[in-house]
Write a protein that holds these residues in place. Structure first.
Motif, mmCIF file in Angstrom:
data_model
loop_
_atom_site.group_PDB
_atom_site.id
_atom_site.type_symbol
_atom_site.label_atom_id
_atom_site.label_comp_id
_atom_site.label_asym_id
_atom_site.label_seq_id
_atom_site.Cartn_x
_atom_site.Cartn_y
_atom_site.Cartn_z
ATOM 1 N N SER A 79 35.905 4.500 28.925
ATOM 2 C CA SER A 79 37.099 4.738 29.728
ATOM 3 C C SER A 79 36.754 4.637 31.213
ATOM 4 C CB SER A 79 37.684 6.121 29.419
ATOM 5 O OG SER A 79 37.981 6.250 28.047
ATOM 6 N N LEU A 80 35.585 5.144 31.568
ATOM 7 C CA LEU A 80 35.063 5.009 32.926
ATOM 8 C C LEU A 80 33.916 4.004 32.984
ATOM 9 C CD1 LEU A 80 34.892 5.978 35.897
ATOM 10 C CD2 LEU A 80 33.370 7.807 35.117
ATOM 11 N N GLY A 81 33.101 3.981 31.926
ATOM 12 C CA GLY A 81 31.885 3.167 31.924
ATOM 13 C C GLY A 81 32.123 1.684 32.092
ATOM 14 N N ARG A 82 33.302 1.188 31.713
ATOM 15 C CA ARG A 82 33.545 -0.250 31.829
ATOM 16 C C ARG A 82 33.659 -0.704 33.274
ATOM 17 N NH1 ARG A 82 39.738 -1.604 30.625
ATOM 18 N NH2 ARG A 82 40.736 0.409 31.078
ATOM 19 N N PHE A 127 20.415 -0.955 37.815
ATOM 20 C CA PHE A 127 20.092 -1.324 39.190
ATOM 21 C C PHE A 127 19.700 -0.055 39.931
ATOM 22 C CE2 PHE A 127 24.652 -0.471 39.171
ATOM 23 C CZ PHE A 127 24.856 0.312 40.308
ATOM 24 N N ILE A 128 19.058 -0.211 41.053
ATOM 25 C CA ILE A 128 18.667 0.924 41.890
ATOM 26 C C ILE A 128 19.667 1.019 43.029
ATOM 27 C CG2 ILE A 128 16.841 1.986 43.259
ATOM 28 C CD1 ILE A 128 16.152 1.627 40.282
ATOM 29 N N ASP A 129 20.317 2.170 43.153
ATOM 30 C CA ASP A 129 21.354 2.293 44.177
ATOM 31 C C ASP A 129 20.762 2.627 45.540
ATOM 32 O OD1 ASP A 129 20.765 5.011 44.196
ATOM 33 O OD2 ASP A 129 22.616 5.615 43.199
ATOM 34 N N SER A 130 21.620 2.811 46.511
ATOM 35 C CA SER A 130 21.178 3.038 47.893
ATOM 36 C C SER A 130 20.429 4.348 48.064
ATOM 37 C CB SER A 130 22.380 3.001 48.834
ATOM 38 O OG SER A 130 23.342 3.975 48.455
ATOM 39 N N ASP A 131 20.617 5.275 47.110
ATOM 40 C CA ASP A 131 19.890 6.551 47.156
ATOM 41 C C ASP A 131 18.582 6.508 46.384
ATOM 42 O OD1 ASP A 131 21.955 7.765 48.638
ATOM 43 O OD2 ASP A 131 23.087 8.166 46.808
ATOM 44 N N GLY A 132 18.230 5.324 45.867
ATOM 45 C CA GLY A 132 17.006 5.193 45.105
ATOM 46 C C GLY A 132 17.122 5.641 43.666
ATOM 47 N N GLN A 133 18.340 5.912 43.199
ATOM 48 C CA GLN A 133 18.566 6.349 41.823
ATOM 49 C C GLN A 133 18.693 5.143 40.889
ATOM 50 O OE1 GLN A 133 18.975 9.293 40.090
ATOM 51 N NE2 GLN A 133 18.349 10.556 41.828
ATOM 52 N N ARG A 134 18.138 5.279 39.689
ATOM 53 C CA ARG A 134 18.293 4.240 38.669
ATOM 54 C C ARG A 134 19.651 4.418 37.998
ATOM 55 N NH1 ARG A 134 14.681 1.008 35.174
ATOM 56 N NH2 ARG A 134 13.049 1.614 36.633
ATOM 57 N N VAL A 135 20.499 3.428 38.167
ATOM 58 C CA VAL A 135 21.836 3.455 37.565
ATOM 59 C C VAL A 135 21.797 2.540 36.345
ATOM 60 C CG1 VAL A 135 24.290 3.009 37.904
ATOM 61 C CG2 VAL A 135 22.890 3.845 39.818
ATOM 62 N N HIS A 136 21.900 3.110 35.152
ATOM 63 C CA HIS A 136 21.772 2.317 33.925
ATOM 64 C C HIS A 136 22.947 2.576 33.003
ATOM 65 C CE1 HIS A 136 20.405 5.849 31.597
ATOM 66 N NE2 HIS A 136 19.748 6.184 32.703
ATOM 67 N N HIS A 137 22.962 1.870 31.871
ATOM 68 C CA HIS A 137 24.152 1.832 31.021
ATOM 69 C C HIS A 137 24.292 2.987 30.034
ATOM 70 C CE1 HIS A 137 21.167 0.374 28.212
ATOM 71 N NE2 HIS A 137 22.056 0.402 27.237
ATOM 72 N N ILE A 138 23.295 3.858 29.932
ATOM 73 C CA ILE A 138 23.405 4.983 29.002
ATOM 74 C C ILE A 138 23.980 6.171 29.774
ATOM 75 C CG2 ILE A 138 22.208 6.434 27.329
ATOM 76 C CD1 ILE A 138 20.034 4.258 27.223
ATOM 77 N N LEU A 139 25.276 6.365 29.625
ATOM 78 C CA LEU A 139 25.992 7.352 30.424
ATOM 79 C C LEU A 139 26.107 8.684 29.702
ATOM 80 C CD1 LEU A 139 28.939 5.150 31.766
ATOM 81 C CD2 LEU A 139 26.619 5.396 32.681
#
Length: 338
Positions: free
Chosen positions: A121-124, A248-260
């Motif tokens: 619902s949000l992840g897409r 991907f790695i965001d501007s804060d250096g966090q790993r943003v991945h698909h397992i929410l």
């Protein structure tokens, strides 16, 4: 001389007319947004090639039916119509989609919502290639729509409706495990006894590798091509969920991945990969996501309650945890070195 020539011709005809010797047959294709691989042993070339093709055809059929990216799929139809349906007028769906959603809701219940197909619902609205996250406005509007209890399935009647207008479901955490099981079923029906089918992080092996176990590697989550652990497997499935698959790695250096995490709508932190071993991919696939979201302690606690399943968890710091049924495996020699 004439007799010798006649004998040679008879031998040649018999050789050419005899069936091809048993051999390994394999193929790799891009299906379901991942790499699908099939390897099997068949008594003759015709049987082997036909069996490989049958598995690939089934993988393409499942993709066509349950991909959220294909407008004509059953899943896309459900996402369009189930929010408009109701208890009085539910949406009729196929027995196969009913089975997939029913299994998904089962793992939502046993995990307290850690596995939840409504994450989409949000992840897409995450775009990992473009390095984009949902906006704050999208998160505020759509996070309340993530709740498996909004999905109302009547298993006996084969009907479905959503009780929140913004609910959107995605079967990415279970469909590939289901697909490898279907591939194995097809091979069993064709008399194949030794095979390995994989779809991305989901694999299932049938039989052994002619007297030796299949060696399945668990990827080192922080090395491009490295293998962290090699497991000898016979007649089982293994599924791995990792934070390195789409990220991907965001501007804060966090790993943003698909397992929410369904509760936050954000990438689960602290775990790098989870591998679950069990009888079939239809269970190991959703369980690998479930344990990833639950974390080490709660994830292992869940697995210990499920006979026939084991887990290997690699944390973001590189520490490896095993369920009680698995002793830390010894380093295995590379098959190419044998």
């Amino acid at each position: 001389m004439e007799s010798a020539v006649r004998t040679l011709l008879i031998v040649l005809v018999l050789f050419l007319s005899s069936p091809a010797l048993a051999n390994w047959h394999s193929d790799d294709q891009d299906i379901m947004g991942t790499r699908v691989s099939v390897t099997l042993w068949a008594e003759d070339d015709a049987t082997g090639k036909a069996a490989v093709k049958a598995v690939m055809d089934e993988m393409r059929r499942i993709d066509a039916e349950f991909s959220p990216y294909i407008d004509t799929s059953q899943l896309s139809r459900a996402n369009r119509l189930a929010p408009k349906a109701s208890a009085a007028k539910p949406l009729s769906i196929s027995p196969e989609l009913t089975r997939l959603i029913d299994k998904s809701l089962y793992y939502s219940r046993v995990s307290g919502g850690a596995f939840d197909i409504t994450f989409a619902s949000l992840g897409r609205y995450y775009d990992y290639r473009a390095k984009l996250k949902p906006s704050e406005r999208q998160a505020e509007e759509l996070l309340p729509a993530i709740n498996y209890e909004f999905v109302k399935l009547d298993k006996a009647a084969g009907t479905l409706y959503f009780t929140h207008p913004k609910v959107y479901i995605d079967l990415g955490g279970i469909a590939k495990g289901y697909a490898v099981d279907r591939g194995i079923e097809i091979l069993q029906q064709r008399g194949i006894a030794h095979a390995n089918i994989s779809a991305g992080g989901d694999s299932r092996v049938m039989g052994d590798k002619l007297g030796r176990p299949w060696i399945v590697g668990i990827k080192n989550p922080r090395a491009e091509d490295g293998v962290a652990i090699k497991l000898p497997l016979i007649d089982c499935a293994i599924s791995t969920s990792g934070d390195y698959e789409r990220y991907f790695i965001d501007s804060d250096g966090q790993r943003v991945h698909h397992i929410l995490n369904p509760r936050t709508g954000k990438s689960t932190q602290g775990i790098a990969s989870v591998s679950i071993i069990g009888p079939q991919g239809f269970d190991t696939d959703p369980l690998s996501t479930t344990v990833f979201v639950l974390g080490v302690e709660k994830g292992l606690e869940l697995i210990e309650k499920m006979p026939g399943f084991d887990a290997i968890i690699i944390t973001a710091e590189g520490k490896v945890h095993y369920s009680e049924g698995l002793a830390p495996p010894e380093a295995l020699p590379d098959p190419q070195d044998r």
